[in-house]
Every structure is written in structure tokens, then in C-alpha cells.
Design an enzyme around this catalytic site. Structure first.
Site, PDB file in Angstrom:
ATOM      1  N   ASP A   1       3.099  -4.552   8.050  1.00  0.00           N
ATOM      2  CA  ASP A   1       1.911  -3.718   7.888  1.00  0.00           C
ATOM      3  C   ASP A   1       0.721  -4.649   8.081  1.00  0.00           C
ATOM      4  O   ASP A   1       0.370  -5.426   7.182  1.00  0.00           O
ATOM      5  CB  ASP A   1       1.931  -3.089   6.488  1.00  0.00           C
ATOM      6  CG  ASP A   1       0.615  -2.396   6.142  1.00  0.00           C
ATOM      7  OD1 ASP A   1      -0.375  -2.581   6.886  1.00  0.00           O
ATOM      8  OD2 ASP A   1       0.575  -1.693   5.119  1.00  0.00           O
TER       9      ASP A   1
ATOM     10  N   CYS B   1      -4.795   2.404  -3.621  1.00  0.00           N
ATOM     11  CA  CYS B   1      -3.559   2.921  -2.988  1.00  0.00           C
ATOM     12  C   CYS B   1      -2.411   1.940  -3.172  1.00  0.00           C
ATOM     13  O   CYS B   1      -1.570   1.764  -2.272  1.00  0.00           O
ATOM     14  CB  CYS B   1      -3.762   3.214  -1.499  1.00  0.00           C
ATOM     15  SG  CYS B   1      -5.027   4.421  -1.183  1.00  0.00           S
TER      16      CYS B   1
ATOM     17  N   GLN C   1      -4.618  -5.038   7.231  1.00  0.00           N
ATOM     18  CA  GLN C   1      -5.715  -5.933   6.841  1.00  0.00           C
ATOM     19  C   GLN C   1      -5.755  -7.203   7.697  1.00  0.00           C
ATOM     20  O   GLN C   1      -6.575  -8.081   7.443  1.00  0.00           O
ATOM     21  CB  GLN C   1      -5.560  -6.322   5.353  1.00  0.00           C
ATOM     22  CG  GLN C   1      -5.564  -5.155   4.384  1.00  0.00           C
ATOM     23  CD  GLN C   1      -6.941  -4.533   4.218  1.00  0.00           C
ATOM     24  OE1 GLN C   1      -7.960  -5.182   4.429  1.00  0.00           O
ATOM     25  NE2 GLN C   1      -6.990  -3.270   3.838  1.00  0.00           N
TER      26      GLN C   1
ATOM     27  N   HIS D   1       0.867  -1.187   0.000  1.00  0.00           N
ATOM     28  CA  HIS D   1       0.000   0.000   0.000  1.00  0.00           C
ATOM     29  C   HIS D   1       0.905   1.238   0.000  1.00  0.00           C
ATOM     30  O   HIS D   1       2.034   1.176   0.512  1.00  0.00           O
ATOM     31  CB  HIS D   1      -0.834  -0.074   1.284  1.00  0.00           C
ATOM     32  CG  HIS D   1      -1.886   0.961   1.451  1.00  0.00           C
ATOM     33  ND1 HIS D   1      -1.613   2.231   1.891  1.00  0.00           N
ATOM     34  CD2 HIS D   1      -3.233   0.907   1.287  1.00  0.00           C
ATOM     35  CE1 HIS D   1      -2.743   2.916   1.980  1.00  0.00           C
ATOM     36  NE2 HIS D   1      -3.747   2.137   1.621  1.00  0.00           N
TER      37      HIS D   1
ATOM     38  N   LYS E   1     -10.108  -0.789  10.435  1.00  0.00           N
ATOM     39  CA  LYS E   1     -10.274  -1.967   9.567  1.00  0.00           C
ATOM     40  C   LYS E   1     -10.530  -3.211  10.408  1.00  0.00           C
ATOM     41  O   LYS E   1     -10.581  -4.326   9.910  1.00  0.00           O
ATOM     42  CB  LYS E   1      -9.032  -2.155   8.695  1.00  0.00           C
ATOM     43  CG  LYS E   1      -8.862  -1.012   7.691  1.00  0.00           C
ATOM     44  CD  LYS E   1      -7.663  -1.221   6.822  1.00  0.00           C
ATOM     45  CE  LYS E   1      -7.211   0.030   6.132  1.00  0.00           C
ATOM     46  NZ  LYS E   1      -8.047   0.470   5.020  1.00  0.00           N
TER      47      LYS E   1
HETATM   48  C1  LIG Z   1      -2.314  -2.703   3.495  1.00  0.00           C
HETATM   49  C2  LIG Z   1      -2.638  -1.343   4.042  1.00  0.00           C
HETATM   50  N1  LIG Z   1      -1.685  -0.626   4.627  1.00  0.00           N
HETATM   51  C3  LIG Z   1      -1.928   0.583   5.161  1.00  0.00           C
HETATM   52  C4  LIG Z   1      -3.174   1.146   5.117  1.00  0.00           C
HETATM   53  C5  LIG Z   1      -3.438   2.457   5.791  1.00  0.00           C
HETATM   54  O1  LIG Z   1      -4.106   2.172   7.005  1.00  0.00           O
HETATM   55  P1  LIG Z   1      -4.809   3.281   7.891  1.00  0.00           P
HETATM   56  O2  LIG Z   1      -6.086   3.633   7.206  1.00  0.00           O
HETATM   57  O3  LIG Z   1      -5.030   2.585   9.218  1.00  0.00           O
HETATM   58  O4  LIG Z   1      -3.879   4.418   8.015  1.00  0.00           O
HETATM   59  C6  LIG Z   1      -4.198   0.459   4.465  1.00  0.00           C
HETATM   60  C7  LIG Z   1      -5.526   1.079   4.294  1.00  0.00           C
HETATM   61  O5  LIG Z   1      -6.199   0.861   3.305  1.00  0.00           O
HETATM   62  C8  LIG Z   1      -3.941  -0.835   3.950  1.00  0.00           C
HETATM   63  O6  LIG Z   1      -4.901  -1.547   3.368  1.00  0.00           O
END
Ligand SMILES: Cc1ncc(COP(=O)(O)O)c(C=O)c1O
Length: 394
Positions: A187, A351, A190, A109, A213
């Protein structure tokens, strides 16, 4: 069968299949917001009257719940943030002097790409990207080559791809990275909505968590930091609630986690995060996983029956998101048409532009499930897609 726990589904006709973007919130989470704002609204860690103490206790209770939820060792290893984006920016800003190269996967992302660009400019760190293989599989041979060529690396990799649902084998990635002396951050944006996470079993050094999420309010999340790295982590912002002693020329900070949580926190949101985790504990991951797995498999089977559908991976080692296109059809057009039929999915690059560019596409239609989605949701989606395709092809 779980929809009754979520007021959104009582109030809305929408078939909600955009859980990769954010999840719906159970009643217990929503009630906790009203409760805080109507019964004991006060700031935390400051004043010493009854409701302020209660707010602090409820807030700190969530640190313990989250610590146990991911099997961390100590409360100080749990630092609250706004979400994964802030968690990764925090580590990139505060820890980047401890390594020379960042290694990421091809499926990241933007939140796990652009913070490294900012650090790259100021610190001269290199950014290396692990290739993907057929079926979007992680290329372990290339990973080892990168680790070998770049001693002193920081590996920052998504657990589950938000764009394609691909699950990375974190345990193996971490083992290999540690064998080469690298440090590992995951990260986990998800992750918690779909999978049980045990930071000790995965042996990760940092794990970024998104509350919204994971059925919690927006604007909350956390970063797990393995205890041995806390002393090397600089505060990334300071101010109220981080301070031990201040005069006009100098200040000393509290210990972790407080030195990393500057300013008034999203108190209600964090309390709601605790309720979301309790809700998951109540229904249990075993049920979440088996229920969601069945619906995800059914989704895949039904999608495959649609004409000219293009997938980029099969559903082995995947959960949550399923991404696809239709030959000769612009994904945005599908999004606009099925929105009119009350189907909520995301269309676009999710993204994750770099992987879209690698695949030679601008984006996909992404259906992303949670455990409360059911077979009827899939049937309604398929009916809407069938109608949309007919309109666009006629
Ligand atoms: C894989 C991944 N990383 C990072 C993020 C960003 O997360 P946050 O909305 O908690 O800042 C997202 C959000 O869509 C995501 O899907």
C-alpha cells in the site's frame, strides 16, 4: 520555498498540515485541468477525431511517465484506478483465489483491512496480523512465523503508516516473503509524496498508488502489477473500453491494461497526475527528502518541548505523519481549537482503528507534512497548540 508553486498557499491563510489526508496541487496540475476541459475535452480510446486522439495521447503519456517514475518494466503493468482503496479492492476481488492467507501489518489503514474481510467471507481466506514491537517497529520474527505457518500467503503491507509516519522496510519484507513463496503487495498511498519508489529494487509484485496524496487531483491512482501476474488477474468490472468482441451470450476482453479500466476514466485527473509526477521530477526527490526531513525533525524537537505530550513512536524510520496526544486532554478538543487559529491537522483514528485499539486510545492529533511545509508552519502550529493547551488546562 516551494509554496509559490502551489496556488492554495497564495489564497489561504491556513497552515496546512494534513498532507496525509490529501496534498495541495501545484499550478501545473491545476492548469492541466483547465487546459483539458477548455481545449481538448473528449473521451479517450474511442472516437477518432483530433481532440479525442489528443486526449488519448495525453492520457497514455501518463502511463509511460508513471512506469518510468516507479521503474516498472512495461506500460501494461500500470493500471489506472481511483486510488489506493480501489487498487486494493481490485486485487482482493480479482486475485484472492491465488492464495489462502493474507498477512498484513498492525499499522494498516482500513483500506488494507476491510477488502480482506469481504474476501474472507466469500473465499475462506485467513487474515493474519504481524505484531509490532516497541516504537511501532515491524516484528520480523513474528512475520517469519506467520509465513512458515501459512504457506501460500499474500503479504499486503503499508509502506508508510498514515497514522504514525512509520516506514516499513519493504525491501527486507519482500525478500523474506518471497523466500517463503509468498506474493507481496504494498500500500503505497503515502509513499510517492515522500520517497523515491523503485518497484524493481523493492521487488514488489503489486504496488498501490494514490494520486491525490501525490499532488495530483482527487479520484486518480494506479496499481502496478508485475508482468508475470497479469495473466492470473481477472477483470473486476467490465464494460466500455475493456472489450475485444461481444455478442449477447459471450464477450472477450482486451489485454492489460485496458481490460482492467472499464468505463470512462477520470481523464483530466490522470492527465493532472502526469503533471504532478513531472513536477516531482523537476524539483527532484533529493530536495524533497532533505527539505522535508529538516522540517520533520524540527517539528519533533518543538513538539517535545510541550508539556505532557505523549508520542507512540520516535521519528526513526518515519516521515510525513507525527501523531501524539496530551495527557488528560481529548484530541478532538485540540483539533477544534487550533482550527479556529487556522491550523489544519487531523484528529481521530486516521482510518486505522485497529492500531488505536491496540494502543488503548481512541485517536491522536496527527500533524502530517509535505516538502512545502516550512519552519514557520511548525512555529505557528506550536504557538496554536500552546494556546489551546492553556485554554483547556485553565
Ligand atoms: C496508508 C493508506 N492506505 C490507503 C489509503 C486510501 O487511499 P485513497 O484515498 O487513494 O483511496 C490511505 C488514505 O488515507 C492511506 O493513508
Amino acid at each position: 520555498m516551494f509554496k509559490n508553486d502551489f496556488p492554495y498557499f497564495q489564497n489561504s491563510k491556513v497552515v496546512y498540515l494534513d498532507n496525509g489526508a490529501t496534498t495541495q496541487k501545484p499550478k501545473s496540475v491545476i492548469d492541466s485541468q483547465v487546459d483539458y476541459y477548455t481545449q481538448y475535452c473528449a473521451n479517450t480510446h474511442r472516437s477518432n477525431f483530433g481532440h479525442a486522439n489528443k486526449a488519448t495521447q495525453e492520457f497514455e503519456k501518463v502511463r509511460v511517465i508513471l512506469k518510468e517514475f516507479i521503474n516498472a518494466s512495461k506500460n501494461e503493468e500500470i493500471i489506472f484506478t481511483k486510488g489506493v482503496t480501489e487498487s486494493i479492492n481490485f486485487i482482493a476481488s480479482s486475485f484472492a483465489t491465488h492464495f489462502k492467507t493474507v498477512i498484513i501489518s498492525s499499522l494498516e489503514h482500513h483500506s488494507n483491512i476491510t477488502p480482506w474481510h469481504m474476501q474472507g467471507r466469500s473465499l475462506g481466506n485467513g487474515l493474519e496480523v504481524v505484531n509490532f514491537k516497541e516504537n511501532l517497529d515491524f516484528d520480523f520474527e513474528h512475520f517469519e512465523e506467520l509465513l512458515k505457518a501459512n504457506p501460500n500467503s499474500f503479504v499486503s503491507i503499508t509502506h508508510i503508516s498514515n497514522a504514525f509516519g512509520k516506514i516499513h522496510d519493504i525491501k527486507t519484507i519482500t525478500k523474506i516473503a518471497h523466500d517463503y513463496g509468498a506474493i507481496v503487495m504494498i500500500d503505497g498511498a503515502q509513499s510517492l509524496a515522500h520517497l523515491k519508489v523503485d518497484v524493481k529494487e523493492l521487488d514488489v509484485d503489486f504496488f498501490a498508488i494514490s494520486g491525490h496524496k501525490t499532488f495530483a487531483p482527487t479520484g486518480v491512482g494506479a496499481i502496478y502489477v508485475k508482468e508475470k501476474f497479469l495473466k492470473d488477474l481477472k477483470a473486476y468490472q467490465t464494460g466500455g473500453a475493456t472489450i475485444n468482441d461481444v455478442d449477447f451470450n459471450h464477450s472477450t476482453l482486451l489485454d492489460s491494461p485496458y481490460k482492467f479500466e472499464a468505463g470512462t476514466q477520470n481523464i483530466a485527473g490522470i492527465i493532472g497526475f502526469g503533471k504532478a509526477l513531472e513536477y516531482i521530477n523537476h524539483i527532484h526527490y533529493k530536495n524533497i527528502q532533505s527539505y522535508e526531513h529538516n522540517v520533520y525533525n524540527y517539528l519533533d524537537e518543538e513538539l517535545k518541548k510541550l508539556p505532557d505530550i505523549i508520542f507512540y513512536n520516535d521519528i526513526s524510520d518515519s516521515i510525513g505523519s507525527r501523531s501524539f496526544n496530551f495527557k488528560g486532554i481529548v484530541h478532538d478538543d485540540i483539533g477544534i481549537l487550533i482550527d479556529k487559529m487556522n491550523i489544519a491537522v487531523r484528529v481521530g483514528h486516521h482510518c486505522a482503528q485497529p492500531i488505536m485499539k491496540k494502543l488503548g486510545i481512541k485517536g491522536t492529533i496527527r500533524v502530517s507534512t509535505a516538502f512545502y511545509n516550512d519552519f514557520v508552519d511548525v512555529d505557528k502550529l506550536i504557538e496554536a497548540l500552546t494556546k489551546a493547551l492553556k485554554i483547556l488546562k485553565d
